[in-house]
Structure formats: structure tokens, C-alpha cells
Design an enzyme around this catalytic site. Sequence first.
Site, PDB file in Angstrom:
ATOM      1  N   GLU A   1       0.699  -1.096  -0.101  1.00 21.15           N
ATOM      2  CA  GLU A   1       0.108   0.147   0.199  1.00 21.15           C
ATOM      3  C   GLU A   1       0.910   1.327  -0.072  1.00 21.15           C
ATOM      4  O   GLU A   1       0.485   2.303  -0.825  1.00 21.15           O
ATOM      5  CB  GLU A   1      -0.832  -0.065   1.226  1.00 21.15           C
ATOM      6  CG  GLU A   1      -2.120  -1.185   1.169  1.00 21.15           C
ATOM      7  CD  GLU A   1      -3.053  -0.821  -0.273  1.00 21.15           C
ATOM      8  OE1 GLU A   1      -3.045   0.124  -0.804  1.00 21.15           O
ATOM      9  OE2 GLU A   1      -3.751  -1.711  -0.558  1.00 21.15           O
TER      10      GLU A   1
ATOM     11  N   TYR B   1      -5.893   6.064   5.103  1.00 22.42           N
ATOM     12  CA  TYR B   1      -6.159   5.296   3.953  1.00 22.42           C
ATOM     13  C   TYR B   1      -5.355   3.807   4.396  1.00 22.42           C
ATOM     14  O   TYR B   1      -5.941   2.869   4.162  1.00 22.42           O
ATOM     15  CB  TYR B   1      -5.712   5.607   2.613  1.00 22.42           C
ATOM     16  CG  TYR B   1      -5.679   4.826   1.648  1.00 22.42           C
ATOM     17  CD1 TYR B   1      -6.738   4.337   0.934  1.00 22.42           C
ATOM     18  CD2 TYR B   1      -4.430   3.830   1.430  1.00 22.42           C
ATOM     19  CE1 TYR B   1      -6.672   3.298  -0.161  1.00 22.42           C
ATOM     20  CE2 TYR B   1      -4.311   2.944   0.350  1.00 22.42           C
ATOM     21  CZ  TYR B   1      -5.517   2.629  -0.209  1.00 22.42           C
ATOM     22  OH  TYR B   1      -5.478   1.567  -1.083  1.00 22.42           O
TER      23      TYR B   1
ATOM     24  N   ASP C   1      -8.907   6.597  -1.613  1.00 17.35           N
ATOM     25  CA  ASP C   1      -7.654   7.149  -2.549  1.00 17.35           C
ATOM     26  C   ASP C   1      -8.287   7.884  -3.790  1.00 17.35           C
ATOM     27  O   ASP C   1      -9.500   8.091  -4.070  1.00 17.35           O
ATOM     28  CB  ASP C   1      -6.662   5.959  -2.555  1.00 17.35           C
ATOM     29  CG  ASP C   1      -7.478   5.386  -3.854  1.00 17.35           C
ATOM     30  OD1 ASP C   1      -8.537   4.955  -4.371  1.00 17.35           O
ATOM     31  OD2 ASP C   1      -6.341   4.317  -4.400  1.00 17.35           O
TER      32      ASP C   1
END
Length: 347
Positions: free
Chosen positions: A42, A125, A143
Site C-alpha cells: 500500500e 487510507y 484514495d
Amino acid sequence: MPLTPFQVHHIRQQVINWQAEHGRHDLPWQQDVTPYRVHVSEIMLQQTQVTTVIPYFQRWMADFPTLSALANASEDEVMAHWQGLGYYSRARNLRKAAQHLIEQHAGHYPDDLKSLNDIPGVGRYTAGAIRSFAFSNYGPIVDGNVKRLYARLFAIYGEPNSSAVNKTMWQHAELLTPENQSERYSQGVLDLGATLCKKSNPECQRCPLQETCFAFQQNKIGELPSAKKRKTKPVKDAHFAWLINDTVSATELMLEKRQSPGIWGGLWCIPQLPEQPCTARLVGEFTHEFSHYRLQAKVWAHQLNSVAEAANAQRLYPLDQLDSVGLPTPIRNFINDMKALNKDDTN
Ligand code: SF4
């Protein structure tokens, strides 16, 4: 307009079913899922395309397969694995995160959003993504792809990075993300945004949300999401030293380690000069686009003795052995251009 419980349930189900049948399942970080693998992927995927990330992710996992391998690696080793990905504070923060998790959580990832959010470099996030993908627990995410999807689905107008729009996006994410199958829903909205609800020419005919989508139904795809305000970037001048030392066995180049935090912090670079030198010869120039400004760089020839009182952070490196040194991409490109030029001159 607030969503009704029926709409929430319907959208969730459509996304979950579509992801199961048509979403992405074969990405390297979707195999042997662990919180660490999700976390690394990520962070790499921020601002970076999936296809670019895959080889970096594989190399990273081969060399730093565990949190402790990462925590014990030197900053130089870590930065060398990140060179070319940009936004280098991400790499420094990953190493700090590994150290934090070992010191504060006995080498395990916590599974609540608040503690995940306290990990260095982990924002809202990434905390949601780790909780969703690694723990299959409720973990809302927003996102760029999800923002585009929600803007079109729910008619969210306004400057995409404004706090008002961000707040609305997160409210939708929190409401829509289910307690069960959170990982499927989160992956589904990411996949829909990346593969169907693209910036231009979205593939609405294949989209499971067509019937509920405001932009599709009202023919407003061209105006959603709202355009970002264009800003002209300021230009910053910078001056660097090109300092070559020819020995019997090698041609060496002076590099210095950049201080962190700061631009290219922790990476090696040709030494930056405080100002334009009065008498030096101009060796070359390069430009580089940062997110907030454009760097216009001039590189000047220097003598070894002129930077002889080198700070500890400076070192001569053999010019043909720079592959494993963590260099910013524009500096590596400049060095390669100079090597090619030199070769041409000697032919
Ligand atoms: Fe995006 Fe089209 Fe689907 Fe609407 S119908 S969410 S615009 S792909």
C-alpha cells in the site's frame, strides 16, 4: 442526499459480487497475505502504478521478508531498494514503522484503526487498507480511484482535494464499507476505479453500478469529478558539484548523503553547492518536476581539494559501481548521461 439503508446494501452487494467475479485477485500482495505485505504494497502504491510497483515489491520481499529484517537493515540498503519509486520519505517511514512495531507491539501489527494510524507513515487510507485486506475487518478506504468513483456515483462536486470533499468522501466510505467482507468491498471499489471508472472513457457498459450512478444516468461524466484548480509551479534553481577523482584503478565520483528529512533525504547525490560558483566550468544541466515545484539544476566542475574537507556524509564512489547505491532518479540519469558523453568523447 443521504443514502437509504436499501441503497447502501444494494451498492455494497453489487461491488462485492463484481469484485468476486471480475476484480483483481492475482497481484503479488494478494498472495500469502500478511499485514506486513499489505502495508509495504500500500505504501508503494501511493502515487505509483501497479505495474511499476510489482518488481519493487518482489525485490523488497526477497531482501526484507519480515518486519525484523526491515528494522535491522541500514537506511542505505532500504533507500537503494526504493530508488526510482520517488517520494522517498515513504521508504524511510517503512523502516521506522518496522522499528516502531517491534518496539511498541512486539513485532505484531495491531488490528484497531487508531493504533494502525499511529504507525509512522500510516495515514487513514493505509490503516483502513491494512485492517481490511490483512485482518478482514471493517476498514474504510478513500484514495484517488475511490474518489473518482464516489464523485460520479453520488454527484460529489467541488475541488477534489478540498477538506469539504474529503469529508464527504470519507463519510460515504464509512457508511458503505461493511463489517463483513470489508476486504472484498474495499478491493472492489479500488478495482472499479482503476479498471472501469477510469478518468477518461469509463467503461460504464460493464459497470455493475450503472443503474445507481448519478453521472451515468444524468450524462454528467465529463464534469465529475470536478476539475482540480491548475497552479503554475514555482521554479527553484540549484547548483551541484561534479567532482571526479581518477586513480590508477578507477574513476571515482564524489557523492554526499542527503540529510533527512528533506528532498531526497537519505539518498546519495552529487554534492549540492550553497550558490553558483564564480569561476567553475559548467558541466551540464538537468531539470526535475517535484509535486510542488520545478527544479532547474546546474552542475559545475570541481577539484578534489576544493571540497577536500569533506563532511562525513561525503564519499568517493567508483563511477562504474553505482548500481547498488541509492541515488535519486534525476541524479542517476544525469550521471549516466555524463558517462555516455565521456564514452563518446573517447571514441
Ligand atoms: Fe463510473 Fe460509469 Fe460505473 Fe458510473 S457507471 S461508476 S461513471 S464506470
